[in-house]
Scaffold this motif. Structure first.
Motif, mmCIF file in Angstrom:
data_model
loop_
_atom_site.group_PDB
_atom_site.id
_atom_site.type_symbol
_atom_site.label_atom_id
_atom_site.label_comp_id
_atom_site.label_asym_id
_atom_site.label_seq_id
_atom_site.Cartn_x
_atom_site.Cartn_y
_atom_site.Cartn_z
ATOM 1 N N ALA A 1 1.527 5.940 2.994
ATOM 2 C CA ALA A 1 0.091 5.730 2.736
ATOM 3 C C ALA A 1 -0.729 6.767 3.502
ATOM 4 O O ALA A 1 -0.348 7.194 4.608
ATOM 5 C CB ALA A 1 -0.324 4.327 3.133
ATOM 6 N N LEU B 1 0.826 -1.205 0.000
ATOM 7 C CA LEU B 1 0.000 0.000 0.000
ATOM 8 C C LEU B 1 0.867 1.265 0.000
ATOM 9 O O LEU B 1 0.427 2.337 0.434
ATOM 10 C CB LEU B 1 -0.920 -0.004 1.223
ATOM 11 C CG LEU B 1 -2.109 -0.980 1.166
ATOM 12 C CD1 LEU B 1 -2.645 -1.249 2.552
ATOM 13 C CD2 LEU B 1 -3.201 -0.432 0.272
ATOM 14 N N THR B 2 2.073 1.136 -0.500
ATOM 15 C CA THR B 2 2.974 2.283 -0.551
ATOM 16 C C THR B 2 2.337 3.432 -1.329
ATOM 17 O O THR B 2 1.859 3.242 -2.463
ATOM 18 C CB THR B 2 4.309 1.890 -1.218
ATOM 19 O OG1 THR B 2 4.894 0.797 -0.501
ATOM 20 C CG2 THR B 2 5.273 3.070 -1.247
ATOM 21 N N ILE C 1 1.536 -5.642 5.835
ATOM 22 C CA ILE C 1 1.376 -4.714 4.711
ATOM 23 C C ILE C 1 2.495 -3.679 4.695
ATOM 24 O O ILE C 1 3.100 -3.361 5.710
ATOM 25 C CB ILE C 1 0.007 -3.982 4.755
ATOM 26 C CG1 ILE C 1 -0.109 -3.166 6.043
ATOM 27 C CG2 ILE C 1 -1.135 -4.946 4.589
ATOM 28 C CD1 ILE C 1 -1.322 -2.267 6.058
ATOM 29 N N LYS C 2 2.769 -3.129 3.502
ATOM 30 C CA LYS C 2 3.717 -2.038 3.340
ATOM 31 C C LYS C 2 2.923 -0.737 3.360
ATOM 32 O O LYS C 2 2.016 -0.557 2.540
ATOM 33 C CB LYS C 2 4.468 -2.168 2.015
ATOM 34 C CG LYS C 2 5.371 -3.390 1.945
ATOM 35 C CD LYS C 2 6.089 -3.464 0.602
ATOM 36 C CE LYS C 2 6.953 -4.715 0.505
ATOM 37 N NZ LYS C 2 7.626 -4.819 -0.817
ATOM 38 N N LEU C 3 3.281 0.137 4.306
ATOM 39 C CA LEU C 3 2.477 1.338 4.520
ATOM 40 C C LEU C 3 3.236 2.636 4.226
ATOM 41 O O LEU C 3 2.758 3.712 4.572
ATOM 42 C CB LEU C 3 2.004 1.379 5.984
ATOM 43 C CG LEU C 3 0.943 0.351 6.385
ATOM 44 C CD1 LEU C 3 0.752 0.371 7.897
ATOM 45 C CD2 LEU C 3 -0.374 0.650 5.703
ATOM 46 N N ASN C 4 4.398 2.544 3.594
ATOM 47 C CA ASN C 4 5.212 3.730 3.388
ATOM 48 C C ASN C 4 4.430 4.848 2.693
ATOM 49 O O ASN C 4 3.961 4.682 1.558
ATOM 50 C CB ASN C 4 6.457 3.389 2.563
ATOM 51 C CG ASN C 4 7.341 2.381 3.262
ATOM 52 O OD1 ASN C 4 7.322 2.279 4.489
ATOM 53 N ND2 ASN C 4 8.131 1.627 2.496
ATOM 54 N N PHE D 1 -4.036 7.558 5.499
ATOM 55 C CA PHE D 1 -5.183 6.969 6.182
ATOM 56 C C PHE D 1 -6.054 8.053 6.818
ATOM 57 O O PHE D 1 -6.841 7.768 7.724
ATOM 58 C CB PHE D 1 -4.707 5.995 7.268
ATOM 59 C CG PHE D 1 -4.187 4.699 6.740
ATOM 60 C CD1 PHE D 1 -5.044 3.636 6.504
ATOM 61 C CD2 PHE D 1 -2.841 4.533 6.459
ATOM 62 C CE1 PHE D 1 -4.572 2.427 6.010
ATOM 63 C CE2 PHE D 1 -2.353 3.335 5.961
ATOM 64 C CZ PHE D 1 -3.220 2.278 5.735
ATOM 65 N N LEU E 1 -4.617 -6.500 8.148
ATOM 66 C CA LEU E 1 -3.554 -5.646 7.621
ATOM 67 C C LEU E 1 -2.161 -6.166 7.976
ATOM 68 O O LEU E 1 -1.182 -5.432 7.854
ATOM 69 C CB LEU E 1 -3.717 -4.220 8.162
ATOM 70 C CG LEU E 1 -5.004 -3.470 7.780
ATOM 71 C CD1 LEU E 1 -5.104 -2.154 8.548
ATOM 72 C CD2 LEU E 1 -5.026 -3.205 6.280
#
Length: 437
Positions: A422, A399-400, A417-420, A424, A414
């Motif tokens: 992101a 989810l980058t 997950i890759k959150l770089n 929200f 979740l």
């Protein structure tokens, strides 16, 4: 003539139109222009009085019931003319243009129609005798229209330009026939063999073609609106730029066919076989594709807005630059399909298996992704704002730089997950809290 009228009117109306809006002035001028391609009133009067009207302009003239026995109409323009019930016995119509003319109930005994243009003519109840001079092709069309054909085998027949509206041709063999520019509107054509037939630009509006065989036929630019093709075989058929809007194609076989730039809006394609079909640049607006087989289909640049693709198979399909906004994609098989960069806003993908799917930079704003399996999906820079991801599985997804502003993530998995980078902001998180902005 038109130029002179415009010049004179322009001088006389300069003051009148001064101050008017340009569009109003132009409309006023056009009201005085003669109707294009209309019959010449003088020619009609001449025909009435002398029956000598070679080369006359009688286009769309109402000559219903006229007494034209032994009339000289050589080379006359009678395109679209109403000659219903006219007495044309012994008339000389050599080289005349009778395209789309109404010759129903007319008497053509002993008439000469050598080299006459007869495409689109209405032949019902016309009297044509053995002494009528007419091209063999048009005599055969006349016989077909008037029920004088006993052999249903018309393979390789030349019926180009023929008006066959409303006929009952069920179970006929038209394999390899030439029907280019023919009209077969509201015609009964179920169980007909059209294999390898040429139907370029033909009109089959409202015709019944159930269970007919069109394999390898050419229907390019065909007018096929509201036509019933249920259970028909259209495999390897050329339907490029054909108009199939509102057509019934339920359970039809369209595999390996060409439907490039075809119009299929509001068409019924449920359970149809469209595998390996070319539908690039086609218009499928609000079409019904439930349960259809779209394996390997080319839908590049296609318009699928509001289409129902639920329970269909879309594996290994090409969807580059297609528009799926508002489409129903529930319970689809999408394995191997590249969905990157597509507009999937407001689509329904609830419950779908999208694991390992390429959704990079895809617009999924407002999409319904409830309980969808998005594990290991590539959602790099995807737009998921306002999407419903409740109960979805996003484990190990990328989810980058994805936008999840206002998304619903309640009960969403979740893990990993890759959150770089992101976003929200305002999203409802799995525990019910709101994401920070």
């Amino acid at each position: 003539m038109v130029e002179v009228i415009l010049q004179n009117l322009g001088k006389a109306m300069k003051n009148l139109v001064r101050g008017f809006q340009p569009s109003i002035a132009l409309l006023f001028l056009l009201m005085f222009l003669p109707t294009a391609y209309a019959a010449d009133a003088g020619d009609i009067q001449k025909l009435k009085e002398t029956r000598q009207c070679a080369g006359c302009n009688l286009e769309k003239a109402n000559l219903r019931g006229f007494y034209l026995r032994q009339a000289n109409l050589k080379g006359a323009n009678l395109q679209g003319a109403n000659l219903n019930a006219a007495d044309l016995r012994g008339a000389f119509l050599r080289g005349a243009n009778l395209k789309d003319a109404d010759l129903r109930n007319a008497n053509l005994e002993d008439a000469n129609l050598e080299n006459a243009k007869l495409a689109g003519v209405k032949w019902h109840n016309t009297v044509v005798s053995d002494r009528t001079v007419i091209e063999r092709k048009w005599r055969e069309v006349f016989n077909l229209v008037n029920g004088k054909v006993t052999n249903p085998d018309l393979s390789k027949a030349d019926l180009s330009g023929a008006n066959l509206n409303g006929l009952d041709l069920r179970n006929f063999n038209l394999q390899g026939a030439n029907l280019e520019n023919a009209t077969l509107e509201a015609t009964l054509l179920n169980n007909v063999n059209f294999q390898q037939a040429n139907l370029t630009s033909a009109s089959l509006f409202l015709s019944d073609l159930r269970n007919s065989n069109f394999s390898n036929a050419n229907l390019e630019k065909g007018k096929l609106q509201a036509t019933d093709f249920r259970n028909a075989n259209l495999s390897q058929t050329n339907l490029k730029q054909a108009n199939l809007s509102n057509a019934f194609l339920e359970s039809a076989n369209l595999s390996n066919s060409i439907l490039t730039e075809a119009k299929l809006s509001r068409s019924y394609l449920n359970n149809a076989n469209l595998s390996q079909t070319k539908l690039n640049n086609a218009n499928l607006l609000t079409s019904d594709l439930r349960g259809a087989n779209l394996t390997g289909v080319d839908l590049a640049n296609a318009n699928l807005r509001g289409a129902d693709l639920s329970n269909s198979i879309l594996s290994n399909a090409i969807l580059r630059s297609s528009n799926l906004e508002g489409a129903n994609l529930r319970s689809m098989q999408l394995s191997g399909t590249n969905l990157s960069g597509l507009n999937l806003s407001n689509v329904d993908l609830s419950g779908n298996n999208l694991s390992k799917t390429n959704l990079r930079r895809t617009n999924l704003s407002g999409a319904n992704l409830k309980t969808a399996n998005l594990s290991q999906a590539d959602l790099f820079e995807a737009n998921l704002s306002g999407a419903d991801l409740s109960g979805a599985n996003l484990s190990n997804a990328d989810l980058t730089r994805a936008n999840l502003r206002g998304a619903n993530l309640q009960g969403t998995t979740l893990s990993g997950i890759k959150l770089n980078f992101a976003n929200f902001c305002g999203a409802t998180m799995p525990n019910g809290s709101k994401g920070k902005c």
